[in-house]
Design a protein around this motif. Structure first.
Motif, PDB file in Angstrom:
ATOM      1  N   ALA A  55       9.956 -35.189 -13.107  1.00  0.00           N
ATOM      2  CA  ALA A  55       9.495 -36.470 -13.657  1.00  0.00           C
ATOM      3  C   ALA A  55      10.537 -37.530 -13.290  1.00  0.00           C
ATOM      4  O   ALA A  55      11.649 -37.508 -13.801  1.00  0.00           O
ATOM      5  CB  ALA A  55       9.311 -36.392 -15.167  1.00  0.00           C
ATOM      6  N   VAL A 112      10.733 -40.621 -14.085  1.00  0.00           N
ATOM      7  CA  VAL A 112      11.139 -41.524 -15.160  1.00  0.00           C
ATOM      8  C   VAL A 112      12.282 -40.931 -15.989  1.00  0.00           C
ATOM      9  O   VAL A 112      13.029 -41.655 -16.644  1.00  0.00           O
ATOM     10  CB  VAL A 112       9.924 -41.907 -16.042  1.00  0.00           C
ATOM     11  N   GLU A 125       1.414 -45.755  -5.280  1.00  0.00           N
ATOM     12  CA  GLU A 125       0.937 -44.435  -5.709  1.00  0.00           C
ATOM     13  C   GLU A 125       2.044 -43.696  -6.446  1.00  0.00           C
ATOM     14  O   GLU A 125       1.827 -43.063  -7.480  1.00  0.00           O
ATOM     15  CB  GLU A 125       0.531 -43.610  -4.480  1.00  0.00           C
ATOM     16  N   PHE A 126       3.235 -43.796  -5.880  1.00  0.00           N
ATOM     17  CA  PHE A 126       4.395 -43.151  -6.511  1.00  0.00           C
ATOM     18  C   PHE A 126       4.579 -43.670  -7.932  1.00  0.00           C
ATOM     19  O   PHE A 126       4.692 -42.898  -8.891  1.00  0.00           O
ATOM     20  CB  PHE A 126       5.653 -43.420  -5.674  1.00  0.00           C
ATOM     21  N   GLU A 162       1.826 -42.636 -10.359  1.00  0.00           N
ATOM     22  CA  GLU A 162       1.931 -41.239 -10.797  1.00  0.00           C
ATOM     23  C   GLU A 162       3.102 -41.019 -11.727  1.00  0.00           C
ATOM     24  O   GLU A 162       3.052 -40.191 -12.626  1.00  0.00           O
ATOM     25  CB  GLU A 162       2.096 -40.322  -9.576  1.00  0.00           C
ATOM     26  N   GLU A 163       4.193 -41.737 -11.499  1.00  0.00           N
ATOM     27  CA  GLU A 163       5.408 -41.469 -12.266  1.00  0.00           C
ATOM     28  C   GLU A 163       5.521 -42.306 -13.540  1.00  0.00           C
ATOM     29  O   GLU A 163       6.394 -42.046 -14.366  1.00  0.00           O
ATOM     30  CB  GLU A 163       6.649 -41.674 -11.381  1.00  0.00           C
ATOM     31  N   CYS A 199       5.241 -43.298 -17.163  1.00  0.00           N
ATOM     32  CA  CYS A 199       5.081 -42.363 -18.277  1.00  0.00           C
ATOM     33  C   CYS A 199       3.835 -42.684 -19.087  1.00  0.00           C
ATOM     34  O   CYS A 199       3.404 -41.887 -19.917  1.00  0.00           O
ATOM     35  CB  CYS A 199       6.321 -42.355 -19.158  1.00  0.00           C
ATOM     36  N   PHE A 205       3.638 -33.310 -19.946  1.00  0.00           N
ATOM     37  CA  PHE A 205       4.295 -34.493 -19.394  1.00  0.00           C
ATOM     38  C   PHE A 205       4.941 -34.187 -18.037  1.00  0.00           C
ATOM     39  O   PHE A 205       5.063 -35.053 -17.187  1.00  0.00           O
ATOM     40  CB  PHE A 205       5.379 -34.972 -20.375  1.00  0.00           C
ATOM     41  N   ASN A 262       6.273 -35.541  -5.239  1.00  0.00           N
ATOM     42  CA  ASN A 262       6.942 -36.773  -4.860  1.00  0.00           C
ATOM     43  C   ASN A 262       8.344 -36.459  -4.357  1.00  0.00           C
ATOM     44  O   ASN A 262       8.847 -35.353  -4.557  1.00  0.00           O
ATOM     45  CB  ASN A 262       6.955 -37.746  -6.034  1.00  0.00           C
TER      46      ASN A 262
END
Ligand SMILES: Cc1cc2nc3c(=O)[nH]c(=O)nc-3n(C[C@H](O)[C@H](O)[C@H](O)COP(=O)(O)O)c2cc1C
Ligand code: SF4
Ligand code: FES
Lengths: 385, 155
Positions: A152, A154, A309-310, A313-314, A316, B61, B118
């Motif tokens: 993730a 974030v 897109e990145f 998707e990321e 939160c 998540f 990613n």
């Protein structure tokens, strides 16, 4: 007179990290913090907060426990220097953490390592074991543990990172309170990037002067750059700060560079016409290290589309401007490209991205306008046609 | 006690039952079971005295904490910008043809899953992929054929 790009070896050069610590432990923590402040070192993870001040704030807090966190989440596209630092000189990172612990009064440190770097766990555990034994001999009480991420981006944001360490969804917290007063488990915490910690150690060794003499007024010292994209020399380079993008492209371009994305998906796109006037650093365009070069064969539409897109998707998803904004920007440029919306729709989208800067809760949503506006302003035709 | 419950219990003893242990326990279960089943999440909730919804909410998540069954080997090809420029699509096509699965799918023998990820932090050596924790930088369709063949021979 313009400076030539100077290669530096503060980060990857081998040093006697234990001797540095030993010498530092003989000085007061205030002296060392003052040196770090005086050096002008600013955080290398992106935000660029003065490291010495951060340590001072954490030091000044009264608490039964404090924490040092090494941020090794390195998720920004185009950044891969922290992995290399942790591979080549893990002992310097650990010593930097111990030095921070000494200065702020923390006996526990954590490395938050992104899950994509799990292959680094065995060598890191080995380095930590050895380091613990050495610290014991030096009679310094400091324990380092590793927390793994699970994919993730974030979670690189310092408060999301602590949420994740506490076993929750990686959703950024409101600031204030800042981590230096209420961080991990509510205790004062200094979150530092991998590279920042090594620079702090080197300032502990050499004092502030040498570091301060390099770079420019707002961007002192050197920085590790991750160079990728259309370049004959992709890789990791420690360079003195203060160069222009023109100098950078002369060194790393393939002769046909049309744009450089400085600072990754959350950074800015600079086109050829502005290379000369753009300084890489806090007075110009700052970067956590990511430098992606694009030559004239690349479609800037595809690049913007990838970045959005990145982010989409990321994100939160915790706050509306970012969650919905990313989706709408992505849909919006597609609609303009396909002719479903007129080119003037791009102005509406730019208003939306400006709103995201003001209204988003954390740096992820706040920085989406950076690539968005800079790519649209520089390469409008490529987005439309 | 079922195998999953035993595993969860063992991990809870190892990491402790505080909330800070949730991530390491989830990660260990994914490592050994390839995903988090409902049963696993219920067992974790019980061990750590949390609600199952809370455990699921946390797990869901994170991209690497899969809540749908995955293969023994999870292939994640980087799809972000520089790997895209350097030919990740061809890599995915090659793997997809070899394993006869599309992106997001798992082979019927539950051995492989093919996913995108990613930026993996190897942009200077793209295209790049992970197979579980193992990194494969600077891959080409030829190299990737060889790598996947090696995994096919493995158990
Ligand atoms: C979305 C997002 C992702 C971030 N990712 C990272 C990261 O991977 N590594 C990092 O050091 N800092 C990252 N940061 C910055 C951290 O929040 C924090 O400012 C930094 O770790 C502080 O260390 P420094 O002062 O040494 O730079 C990120 C920030 C945001 C908003
Ligand atoms: S700005 Fe985006 S990533 Fe940050 S808290 Fe809001 S939704 Fe989450
Ligand atoms: S873009 Fe693929 S590893 Fe960074």
């Amino acid at each position: 007179m313009e400076k030539q790009i100077k290669k530096v070896d503060l980060i990857f050069g081998k040093v006697d990290h234990l001797a540095i610590l030993d010498a530092c432990f003989k000085r007061t923590r205030d002296e060392i913090i003052l040196d770090v402040i005086d050096s002008g070192l600013r955080g290398r993870g992106g935000a660029g907060f003065p490291t010495g001040l951060k340590w001072k704030f954490a030091k000044n807090e009264e608490a039964d426990q404090k924490y040092v966190i090494c941020n090794a989440d390195e998720g920004e596209p185009g950044t891969f220097k922290d992995r290399e630092i942790l591979t080549q000189v893990p002992e310097k990172v650990l010593a930097g953490m111990a030095l921070c612990g000494y200065c702020i009064g923390a006996s526990e440190g954590y490395i938050y390592l992104r899950g994509e770097y799990n292959f680094l766990l065995p060598p890191l555990y080995k380095a930590i074991d050895e380091f613990h034994q050495k610290l014991k001999k030096m009679n310094f009480d400091f324990t380092i543990r590793i927390c793994s991420g699970s994919g993730a981006y974030v979670c690189g944001e310092e408060t999301a990172l602590m949420e994740s360490m506490e076993g929750r969804r990686g959703e950024p917290r409101n600031k204030p309170p800042f981590p230096t007063s209420e961080g991990f488990l509510g205790k004062p915490t200094s979150v530092n990037n991998v590279e920042t910690l090594v620079f702090a150690l080197m300032i502990g060794q050499e004092g502030p002067t040498k570091f301060k003499e390099m770079g420019t007024f707002d961007s002192r010292g050197s920085k590790v750059f991750s160079v990728s994209g259309d370049t004959p020399n992709p890789g990791i380079y420690e360079l003195e700060l203060g160069m222009t993008l023109e100098q950078f492209v002369e060194e790393f371009g393939d002769g046909d560079t049309k744009a450089v994305q400085v600072g990754g998906a959350s950074g800015f796109c600079v086109s050829r016409k502005d290379f000369k006037s753009t300084l890489i650093g806090f007075e110009g365009i700052p970067t956590g290290g990511s430098m992606m070069l694009f030559n004239s064969s690349r479609s800037m539409y595809n690049i913007l589309n990838d970045y959005l897109e990145f982010m989409e998707e990321e994100s939160c998803g915790q706050c509306t401007p970012c969650r919905v904004g990313c989706q709408q920007l992505l849909k919006g440029i597609e609609a303009v490209k396909k002719g479903i919306k007129p080119p003037s729709y791009l102005e509406d989208l730019q208003k939306l991205s400006d709103t995201m800067r003001i209204a988003s809760k954390c740096g992820l949503g706040q920085s989406v306008p950076n690539p968005f506006n800079s790519i649209i302003n520089n390469f409008r035709e490529e987005i439309i046609y | 006690m079922t195998k999953i419950k035993e595993l969860v219990k063992e991990q809870a003893e190892k990491h402790g039952r505080a909330r800070t242990s949730l991530m390491p326990i989830l990660q260990e279960v994914v490592r050994s079971e390839n995903y988090l089943s409902e049963e696993a999440m219920e067992a974790i909730a019980e061990e750590l005295d949390l609600s199952t919804a809370d455990v699921f909410g946390t797990a869901s998540f994170y991209t690497f904490l899969d809540t749908v069954p995955r293969g023994k080997y999870v292939i994640r090809v980087c799809k972000t910008i520089t790997c895209h420029m350097k030919g990740k699509d061809e890599i995915i096509r090659t793997i997809s043809d070899m394993l006869k699965i599309k992106l997001g799918e798992t082979t019927t023998d539950k051995k492989f899953s093919l996913l995108q990820a990613n930026c993996l932090g190897w942009c200077h050596k793209g295209p790049v992929m992970l197979i579980n924790d193992e990194v494969y930088p600077e891959i080409t369709p030829e190299k990737v054929t060889e790598i996947v063949n090696q995994y096919l021979k493995k158990g």
